[in-house]
Scaffold this motif. Structure first.
Motif, PDB file in Angstrom:
ATOM      1  N   GLY A 132       0.817  -1.220   0.000  1.00 33.52           N
ATOM      2  CA  GLY A 132       0.000   0.000   0.000  1.00 33.52           C
ATOM      3  C   GLY A 132       0.847   1.265   0.000  1.00 33.52           C
ATOM      4  N   ASP A 133       1.911   1.270   0.824  1.00 34.52           N
ATOM      5  CA  ASP A 133       2.779   2.461   0.898  1.00 34.52           C
ATOM      6  C   ASP A 133       3.473   2.708  -0.436  1.00 34.52           C
ATOM      7  N   LEU A 191       2.429   1.783  -3.480  1.00 37.38           N
ATOM      8  CA  LEU A 191       1.471   2.276  -4.477  1.00 37.38           C
ATOM      9  C   LEU A 191       1.176   3.763  -4.240  1.00 37.38           C
ATOM     10  N   LYS A 192       1.062   4.142  -2.961  1.00 36.57           N
ATOM     11  CA  LYS A 192       0.784   5.559  -2.651  1.00 36.57           C
ATOM     12  C   LYS A 192       1.961   6.434  -3.094  1.00 36.57           C
TER      13      LYS A 192
END
Length: 600
Positions: A420-421, A423-424
């Motif tokens: 997630g980190d 992709l962000k």
């Protein structure tokens, strides 16, 4: 001359830190190529900086004599290649000179992004690939899982992969046997045909001139031959011929399939184009070898000496480094803030760091590096296209039709919990997601990213959000139009050319505000107040004001008329106004260096 079927030419490919150079050490040691007393760690990494950072920068070669289990004597030519993305061109040209590769994968870490990139380079060069699982002696090693992962992700059969520990020497005899039995010998090569040799690499030696690494395809090269470089048309007489056992060892001649070096009184590395075909002056080969793309610099930055009197020393240092590294380009430039210096082109950020460290260490020159920038394409309204290397040289915006920026295709491999980190981070950097797949518990995501967002501090951010577990690799994809603007920084209404950068219009305000806040903390206070502004064209998008130091002029007034105090304060105010008009703001060197590190 060694018969073709007894020669094996191979390279070792792997991700950074998976043990290429250590495996090379063990192969050299177990075949007694180097006497025990001369043996040292990372034997083929000769530069101090390679040893210190534990990375390979230049591809190195060594010739090993090996007696196989079948009793025959073989000649093994090993090329140890770099694993880092910035030196991918070193890898690609080394691959063309050999027929097979050992794919080294860390049995505890598994396949990483760079492993993929280097394997694909080997597959493109039609290599036979032998998988080698290293570090099997570690408690965290999982050879079965990693072998499966190699089959899933790369598609290479790993049922009989060699299990080794390059550090302790477990399994090294199996690797030597695998090289002889599973890697092909050079296919063809007639020793009596006209000479056709590939120029694999070249570097400058202060005593011998340029040393050229060659791979003979056909024909025979002897001492005293007159040779011709087919791309440049230059002619030379061969002074010395030999092979590396890592030390230079002279030979009378080199035949087909062999890898060795020649010296021929060549003055500059620039005269030897990598990938060129070398042939005899009298009996030329009809067809040159297919060359490969010259390396293109992608990141540019200015290098200025901290002490401006050291400019001549910097010029000497850069000329000497360029002797050994044809991929590094430089031209002179001047800056109002920093004085005389050079604008240099690099293959990537690691290449930039390595060159900067070498100049500071080998030539004792303290440097200021300006913010790294990339090449933009500017299309003007009259239809012409210009390359922009330095944002300070941007032409008048009214004449510009549109701007294009370089894009890259980035492959990132990361453990699931940090996905997630990552992709962000990529979305924040204007990335476009192309693909997302899984290999076991690790995600592999492919993004289209603008290069100028990556050269700044992307790699550091990626490492910090994934606690160092992500691996990252990229390749250039070409240019695409985008809404880019030049952001200038004004200090006391004077533009500071060294701090101007190209930014995307949507992110300009955020970048400008960060830069102004940073400069406010870095510039020392003066007797008058100083406005610090970020502007696009004539429009100010962010501003900070550095307050003035003031003297209490009313200290000597006690009691009496208030108009007297007022008069003194008005006089002080007028003086400050005049000072601000004519005053010069000194921006200290540290402020430049810190302002250019936008990592927050």
């Amino acid at each position: 001359m060694t018969p073709l079927d007894r020669i094996r030419n191979f390279s070792i490919v792997a991700h950074i830190d998976h043990g290429k150079s250590t495996l090379a050490d063990r192969l050299i040691q177990s075949t007694n190529t180097v006497a025990e007393r001369d043996m040292q760690e990372q034997l083929l990494d000769s530069m101090d900086i390679e040893r210190e950072r534990g990375i390979t920068i230049k591809a190195n070669t060594v010739r090993i004599d090996y007696t196989a289990n079948d009793g025959l004597d073989y000649v093994l030519n090993l090329i140890d290649t770099p694993g880092h993305v910035d030196f991918a061109y070193e890898v690609s040209r080394s691959m063309r000179a050999v027929e097979g590769s050992l794919l080294v994968v860390d049995a505890s870490q598994g396949v990483e992004a760079q492993t993929l990139a280097n394997v694909y380079t080997a597959i493109e060069a039609d290599h036979e690939i032998v998988p080698v699982l290293n570090k099997v002696d570690l408690p965290a090693a999982e050879p079965e899982r990693v072998a499966e992962q190699i089959e899933d992700v790369i598609g290479i059969d790993s049922t009989d992969a060699c299990l080794i520990s390059a550090k302790t020497g477990i399994g090294i005899p199996d690797v030597l046997e695998a090289i002889v039995t599973r890697l092909p010998s050079p296919e063809s090569g007639d020793p009596d045909a006209p000479l056709k040799a590939m120029l694999v690499d070249s570097w400058y030696d202060p005593y011998l001139g340029v040393v050229v690494l060659v791979r003979i395809m056909e024909g025979t090269l002897k001492k005293g031959d007159q040779i011709r470089m087919m791309q440049t048309g230059a002619k030379y007489g061969v002074d010395r011929i030999g092979v590396f056992r890592p030390k230079m060892e002279n030979m009378p001649s080199l035949g087909p399939g062999e890898i060795g070096f020649i010296t021929a009184s060549i003055k500059q590395v620039r005269d030897t184009k990598v990938g060129d075909t070398i042939t005899h002056e009298k009996r030329q080969t009809p067809e040159p070898l297919p060359g490969f793309k010259p390396s293109q610099p992608v990141v540019f930055c200015g290098l200025f000496p901290v002490d401006s009197s050291e400019f001549e020393d910097l010029r000497d240092a850069i000329e000497k480094l360029a002797l050994n590294d044809a991929s590094f380009s430089s031209e002179m430039e001047t800056s109002a803030a920093l004085g005389f210096g050079f604008r240099c082109g690099f293959l990537g950020l690691l290449h930039l760091e390595v060159i900067r460290d070498r100049i500071e260490r080998e030539y004792n020159i303290e440097l200021i590096t300006t913010a790294p920038s990339v090449i933009y394409h500017i299309y003007q309204k009259d239809g012409t296209m210009h390359e922009l290397h330095n944002p300070a040289d941007m032409p008048d915006p009214s004449t510009i039709d549109h701007l294009e920026e370089p894009r890259i295709k980035a492959t990132i491999m990361v453990p699931d919990e940090y996905l997630g980190d990552v992709l962000k981070l990529c979305q924040d950097r204007r990335g476009i997601q192309l693909d997302l797949t899984y290999a076991g518990s690790r995600a592999m995501t492919v993004y289209d990213l603008p290069l100028n967002e990556v050269v700044f501090d992307f790699y550091d951010r990626l490492k910090s959000v994934t606690k160092g577990y992500a691996s990252f690799d990229y390749q250039m994809e070409g240019y695409r139009e985008d809404n880019l603007v030049k952001m200038s920084i004004l200090v006391n209404d004077e533009p500071v050319d060294a701090l101007s950068t190209m930014v995307h219009r949507d992110r300009a305000e955020m970048r400008g505000r960060a830069m102004c806040e940073k400069l406010k903390d870095l510039i020392p206070r003066h007797m008058f107040k100083i406005p610090i502004q970020a502007a696009i064209g004539g429009k100010v998008i962010a501003r900070e004001t550095l307050s003035a130091m003031r003297k209490d002029v009313t200290a000597k007034c006690y009691g009496g008329d208030a108009t007297r105090k007022k008069k003194l304060l008005e006089k002080q105010k007028a003086g400050k106004k005049k000072m601000r008009q004519f005053g010069k703001v000194d921006i200290p060197q540290e402020a430049f260096i810190s302002a250019l590190k936008m990592d927050d």
